[in-house]
Design a protein around this motif. Sequence first.
Motif, PDB file in Angstrom:
ATOM      1  N   ARG A   3      35.264  52.918  87.187  1.00  0.00           N
ATOM      2  CA  ARG A   3      36.027  51.917  86.466  1.00  0.00           C
ATOM      3  C   ARG A   3      37.222  51.472  87.296  1.00  0.00           C
ATOM      4  NH1 ARG A   3      37.711  51.119  80.607  1.00  0.00           N
ATOM      5  NH2 ARG A   3      39.731  50.128  80.760  1.00  0.00           N
ATOM      6  N   HIS A  16      39.182  44.469  83.354  1.00  0.00           N
ATOM      7  CA  HIS A  16      38.663  45.685  83.971  1.00  0.00           C
ATOM      8  C   HIS A  16      37.156  45.556  84.142  1.00  0.00           C
ATOM      9  CE1 HIS A  16      37.782  46.650  79.739  1.00  0.00           C
ATOM     10  NE2 HIS A  16      36.772  47.328  80.242  1.00  0.00           N
ATOM     11  N   ARG A  18      33.363  47.940  85.129  1.00  0.00           N
ATOM     12  CA  ARG A  18      32.725  49.239  85.325  1.00  0.00           C
ATOM     13  C   ARG A  18      31.382  49.037  86.024  1.00  0.00           C
ATOM     14  NH1 ARG A  18      33.153  51.807  79.386  1.00  0.00           N
ATOM     15  NH2 ARG A  18      31.677  50.138  79.088  1.00  0.00           N
ATOM     16  N   ASP A  57      34.858  56.916  85.048  1.00  0.00           N
ATOM     17  CA  ASP A  57      34.950  56.555  83.650  1.00  0.00           C
ATOM     18  C   ASP A  57      34.242  57.612  82.817  1.00  0.00           C
ATOM     19  OD1 ASP A  57      35.052  55.442  81.179  1.00  0.00           O
ATOM     20  OD2 ASP A  57      34.483  53.441  81.838  1.00  0.00           O
TER      21      ASP A  57
END
Length: 61
Positions: A3, A16, A18, A57
């Motif tokens: 992440r 953000h 991932r 993450d």
Amino acid sequence: MKRFDCGSLVPGCHWHTRADEDAEVVRRTVEHMKTAHGETVIRETMIDHIKQRIRDDVQAA
Ligand SMILES: [Zn+2]
């Protein structure tokens, strides 16, 4: 999953991403830098800054 939170590099940005691989996180972040922050040239130092801020993450595990 890896992440990256843009706010760790660009204060105030809530974007953000991932991905499974660091390289994919970097690729997506570079796209974001170009489109959202108007960065036309992505320097090697910026890539390093992105990599330094990539975290595992744990929520997605
Ligand atoms: Zn951003």
